[in-house]
Design a protein around this motif. Structure first.
Motif, mmCIF file in Angstrom:
data_model
loop_
_atom_site.group_PDB
_atom_site.id
_atom_site.type_symbol
_atom_site.label_atom_id
_atom_site.label_comp_id
_atom_site.label_asym_id
_atom_site.label_seq_id
_atom_site.Cartn_x
_atom_site.Cartn_y
_atom_site.Cartn_z
ATOM 1 N N CYS A 1 0.834 -1.207 0.000
ATOM 2 C CA CYS A 1 0.000 0.000 0.000
ATOM 3 C C CYS A 1 0.865 1.253 0.000
ATOM 4 C CB CYS A 1 -0.926 -0.003 1.211
ATOM 5 S SG CYS A 1 -2.343 -1.117 1.091
ATOM 6 N N ASN A 2 1.898 1.274 0.852
ATOM 7 C CA ASN A 2 2.774 2.439 0.925
ATOM 8 C C ASN A 2 3.581 2.612 -0.354
ATOM 9 O OD1 ASN A 2 1.887 2.912 3.528
ATOM 10 N ND2 ASN A 2 3.530 1.723 4.462
ATOM 11 N N ALA A 3 4.026 1.491 -0.939
ATOM 12 C CA ALA A 3 4.774 1.567 -2.189
ATOM 13 C C ALA A 3 3.906 2.109 -3.323
ATOM 14 C CB ALA A 3 5.328 0.193 -2.551
ATOM 15 N N VAL A 4 2.658 1.659 -3.392
ATOM 16 C CA VAL A 4 1.743 2.140 -4.435
ATOM 17 C C VAL A 4 1.425 3.617 -4.222
ATOM 18 C CG1 VAL A 4 -0.604 1.932 -5.340
ATOM 19 C CG2 VAL A 4 0.759 -0.126 -4.928
ATOM 20 N N ALA A 5 1.251 4.026 -2.967
ATOM 21 C CA ALA A 5 0.973 5.432 -2.680
ATOM 22 C C ALA A 5 2.119 6.322 -3.162
ATOM 23 C CB ALA A 5 0.743 5.621 -1.186
ATOM 24 N N LYS A 6 3.334 5.940 -2.849
ATOM 25 C CA LYS A 6 4.486 6.733 -3.293
ATOM 26 C C LYS A 6 4.597 6.705 -4.812
ATOM 27 C CE LYS A 6 9.417 7.498 -2.495
ATOM 28 N NZ LYS A 6 9.677 7.802 -3.903
ATOM 29 N N PHE A 7 4.371 5.538 -5.407
ATOM 30 C CA PHE A 7 4.441 5.393 -6.867
ATOM 31 C C PHE A 7 3.456 6.340 -7.548
ATOM 32 C CE2 PHE A 7 3.334 3.186 -10.855
ATOM 33 C CZ PHE A 7 4.601 2.913 -11.366
ATOM 34 N N ALA A 8 2.222 6.396 -7.053
ATOM 35 C CA ALA A 8 1.204 7.261 -7.654
ATOM 36 C C ALA A 8 1.515 8.733 -7.416
ATOM 37 C CB ALA A 8 -0.169 6.917 -7.090
ATOM 38 N N HIS A 9 1.959 9.088 -6.212
ATOM 39 C CA HIS A 9 2.249 10.489 -5.913
ATOM 40 C C HIS A 9 3.512 10.979 -6.605
ATOM 41 C CE1 HIS A 9 -0.778 11.845 -2.955
ATOM 42 N NE2 HIS A 9 -0.953 10.538 -2.801
ATOM 43 N N ASP A 10 4.382 10.064 -6.976
ATOM 44 C CA ASP A 10 5.539 10.450 -7.780
ATOM 45 C C ASP A 10 5.154 10.708 -9.229
ATOM 46 O OD1 ASP A 10 7.289 10.381 -5.681
ATOM 47 O OD2 ASP A 10 8.147 8.432 -6.169
ATOM 48 N N GLY A 11 3.926 10.372 -9.604
ATOM 49 C CA GLY A 11 3.435 10.703 -10.940
ATOM 50 C C GLY A 11 3.505 9.599 -11.963
ATOM 51 N N TRP A 12 3.716 8.347 -11.539
ATOM 52 C CA TRP A 12 3.775 7.244 -12.491
ATOM 53 C C TRP A 12 2.359 6.766 -12.844
ATOM 54 C CZ3 TRP A 12 8.291 6.175 -14.752
ATOM 55 C CH2 TRP A 12 9.466 6.600 -14.113
ATOM 56 N N PRO A 13 2.175 6.173 -14.023
ATOM 57 C CA PRO A 13 0.828 5.764 -14.472
ATOM 58 C C PRO A 13 0.256 4.634 -13.613
ATOM 59 C CG PRO A 13 2.359 5.892 -16.332
ATOM 60 C CD PRO A 13 3.183 5.986 -15.092
ATOM 61 N N VAL A 14 -1.009 4.799 -13.214
ATOM 62 C CA VAL A 14 -1.733 3.785 -12.451
ATOM 63 C C VAL A 14 -3.135 3.648 -13.039
ATOM 64 C CG1 VAL A 14 -2.647 3.075 -10.208
ATOM 65 C CG2 VAL A 14 -0.445 4.270 -10.334
ATOM 66 N N VAL A 15 -3.505 2.443 -13.437
ATOM 67 C CA VAL A 15 -4.856 2.145 -13.914
ATOM 68 C C VAL A 15 -5.517 1.232 -12.890
ATOM 69 C CG1 VAL A 15 -6.256 1.147 -15.761
ATOM 70 C CG2 VAL A 15 -4.117 2.335 -16.316
ATOM 71 N N ALA A 16 -6.665 1.648 -12.362
ATOM 72 C CA ALA A 16 -7.346 0.886 -11.310
ATOM 73 C C ALA A 16 -8.799 0.676 -11.700
ATOM 74 C CB ALA A 16 -7.262 1.622 -9.976
ATOM 75 N N GLU A 17 -9.244 -0.598 -11.681
ATOM 76 C CA GLU A 17 -10.626 -0.945 -11.993
ATOM 77 C C GLU A 17 -11.214 -1.761 -10.850
ATOM 78 O OE1 GLU A 17 -10.084 -1.375 -16.874
ATOM 79 O OE2 GLU A 17 -10.485 -3.139 -15.644
ATOM 80 N N GLY A 18 -12.539 -1.725 -10.722
ATOM 81 C CA GLY A 18 -13.216 -2.549 -9.729
ATOM 82 C C GLY A 18 -12.791 -2.200 -8.315
ATOM 83 N N VAL A 19 -12.420 -3.216 -7.535
ATOM 84 C CA VAL A 19 -12.040 -3.015 -6.137
ATOM 85 C C VAL A 19 -10.761 -2.199 -6.012
ATOM 86 C CG1 VAL A 19 -10.614 -5.072 -5.897
ATOM 87 C CG2 VAL A 19 -11.868 -4.216 -3.924
#
Length: 643
Positions: free
Chosen positions: A322-340
């Motif tokens: 969770c923390n790694a994904v949070a930093k990854f997204a806030h650093d501006g890298w592409p994230v595609v999230a569907e459903g849950v």
């Protein structure tokens, strides 16, 4: 023209055992050394996963709503390449459709498009000679559908079986097998687990497939089934390939794209990984339930809609990821999230802390919302340009607050906007089949190569941690050709302001989430009014850069007692002459009472809420996502709620 032996396994209705028969037939053939491929009609990830497990290659979905009727045969040809037998499991009954238009979106429509013979599985536990009338009606209902034989399920005794065989012999219908009561054990893991047991290659899932294969071997005439499959005529037209779909030039750089899934299957449609690979990415699996970091060098993250909401506790417990994904997204890298994955990117889900990328909270509602949507992109984002249209499917119980950000991911006629677009994050509960718009894969790969938008103090390098269980996705086809696309600018819209140090595990304060702040009584149900969706809104397909983002207008195909959906147009199959000879009887087809309306009221009752054949209630596990369907008038709604 391609000759591909194939069968459609269907039934008069849900609950007759077609899933168990389809899975068992694939397993039985594999045990004999016959190479097989499994397909599921509709958007269901779960059945497709078990069909793939039984076949030994990825299970695929054939959904004319999501990909367009014109792609059904080409996608089938791609998935069936090299197989000596392909089994296509239907959805609901052979001629069932919540739209009242089974020739458009029912199993019969897919069977006709593939020119595939149909095997009808019938639960005969309480039937006698009336079986002949039932089967004869199914055979004569549509001359474009070839009913090649019947499998008798839950036969009571040898005398009962002989009576049924005599009745079907009188109408000239072959019996291709008979299974006694208890022959098909309810061994498949509970549907609430979705495709996770297959993705994790659990012993329970493998044992269930093996037992169903043994049951089918003992009760079905495999030689006659293979002969029927081999009698299917060759399919005309080209075969879909991911390389041709994405086109373009080869990138010198191949960015790593992390795709959520497990070693046995991804949590999305198989074509997603193939299109990303063809577009120039190296696709690596990351399991949100097990892995504690993103794969080394990850430059984009894609989480599909196949992961069940019942695993929210496991998602929350994986704090490091969770923390790694949070930093990854806030650093501006592409994230595609569907459903849950949308609630996963939020602050919390049912009081459990999540990634806190988006300033949203989610709670589990009492009803399941399921249906198709023809969505429009209100702004240019990671997935689509502004104004692009595509049909997606959603099935969820999670109620997200707020429903959409200042820049929503999607809008649709008559309904409230949904989802979030922030920087290079695109999050929504709507799931897409990327074969309908291969341009999506090119945009994601281009964004991954371009990297995040620069800002003071922002890291320009992706995560470097090695996950514990990540591994490359095995692709069944030859490496597709790679493609080139123009750089995608990062989406600019406001979101939560978080100090990067807020994601340090030691500083994470779980007590800061006051449960009372998310009291269900304070939830504003009107802001999530799904019933306001206007199904009768018509759309005209549009194209973006020669790519077909538009798909036929949406809602509906329901699937075996698990979910009910809304309705929509489009697979005309009555325009070609039937490749099969007429039945032995000269009864004329009942005359049509007139043209069928494009939309209208559906039957007042949906499929039952019990587990489908082969799917028991199962041991305690994630909360089930469906139950007894409550089907409103489909002429005025697109959300079918399942309680």
């Amino acid at each position: 023209m391609s000759a591909q032996p194939r069968l459609v396994v269907s039934a008069p209705a849900s609950g007759h055992g077609k899933t168990a028969v389809a899975v068992g037939l694939l397993a039985a053939c594999v045990a004999r050394g016959i190479s097989t491929a499994g397909f599921k009609v509709g958007p269901d990830h779960t059945d497709a996963a078990y069909l793939g497990l039984a076949a030994g290659r990825p299970g695929r979905n054939l959904d004319p709503r999501l990909v367009g009727a014109q792609r059904i045969a080409p996608l089938f040809g791609h998935g069936a390449a090299g197989a000596q037998l392909s089994v296509i499991e239907g959805a609901m009954g052979l001629f069932d459709s919540l739209t009242g238009q089974p020739e458009i979106d029912g199993t019969a429509a897919v069977a006709a498009a593939l020119r595939a013979p149909v095997v009808l599985v019938v639960d005969v536990a309480a039937m006698g000679h009336s079986l002949a009338a039932l089967v004869h009606g199914f055979r004569m209902f549509d001359e474009m559908v070839h009913l090649g034989g019947v499998i008798l399920n839950r036969v009571a005794s040898p005398r009962h079986e002989q009576m049924l065989r005599t009745a079907l012999d009188d109408i000239g219908m072959p019996v291709l097998g008979a299974l006694r009561r208890g022959d098909l054990p309810n061994v498949l893991p509970a549907r609430a687990h979705g495709p996770v047991p297959v993705a994790h290659r659990t012993v329970e899932a493998s044992r269930a497939v093996r037992r169903l294969g043994e049951a089918v071997t003992g009760g079905l005439d495999l030689e006659r089934l293979m002969a029927l499959a081999n009698a299917a005529p060759a399919l005309p037209g080209p075969i879909w390939t991911p390389g041709d779909a994405v086109g373009g030039e080869v990138f010198e750089q191949r960015p790593i794209v992390a795709l959520a899934g497990g070693p046995g299957a991804p949590y999305t449609y198989v074509e997603t990984a193939e299109l990303l690979t063809a577009a120039g990415a190296d696709v690596v699996v990351v399991d949100p339930l097990r892995d504690e970091a993103l794969p080394a060098g990850t430059r984009a993250l894609v989480v599909g809609g196949g992961l069940p909401e019942g695993y929210a506790e496991e998602l929350s417990a994986n704090r490091r990821l969770c923390n790694a994904v949070a930093k990854f997204a806030h650093d501006g890298w592409p994230v595609v999230a569907e459903g849950v994955a949308l609630p996963w990117l939020g602050r919390d889900f049912d009081g459990r802390p999540m990634c806190a990328v988006l300033d949203v909270s989610a709670v589990t509602g009492e009803q399941t919302v399921a249906g198709y949507r023809e969505a429009t992109a209100p702004t240019t984002s990671l997935l689509a340009p502004a104004g692009a249209r595509i049909t997606g499917y959603k099935q969820h119980r999670a109620l997200v607050t707020p429903r959409a950000g200042s820049v929503p991911a999607w809008t649709w006629s008559g309904g409230n906007p949904e989802g979030f677009v922030w920087r290079q994050v695109h999050a929504s509960q709507l799931g897409l089949h990327w074969a309908a718009a291969p341009e999506i894969a090119k945009r994601v790969v281009t964004a991954a190569i371009a990297g995040p938008a620069s800002r003071p103090g922002q890291s320009q390098h992706p995560q470097s941690q090695h996950p514990q269980h990540t591994q490359p996705i095995p692709l069944p086809q030859h490496p597709p050709q790679v493609s080139h696309a123009h750089a995608l600018p990062a989406a600019a819209s406001p979101a939560m302001s978080h100090d990067q140090q807020a994601y340090d595990q030691q500083a994470y304060d779980q007590q800061s989430y006051d449960q009372q702040a998310y009291d269900q009584q304070a939830y504003d149900q009107q802001s999530y009014d799904q019933q306001s969706y206007d199904q009768q809104q018509s759309y005209e397909p549009q194209a973006y850069d020669q790519q077909q983002y538009s798909q036929p207008a949406s809602p509906g195909v329901t699937d075996d007692q698990h979910f009910a959906q809304a309705a929509s147009p489009a697979m005309a199959h009555g325009r070609q002459p039937s490749p099969y000879p007429p039945g032995p009887h000269s009864h004329p087809r009942p005359p049509a009472s007139g043209p069928r309306p494009a939309s209208g009221p559906a039957p007042t009752g949906g499929p039952g809420g019990g587990p489908a054949a082969g799917h028991p209630g199962g041991p305690a596990g994630p909360a089930p996502a469906s139950g007894v369907a409550s089907v409103p008038d489909l002429s005025d709604t697109a959300d079918i709620t399942v309680s």
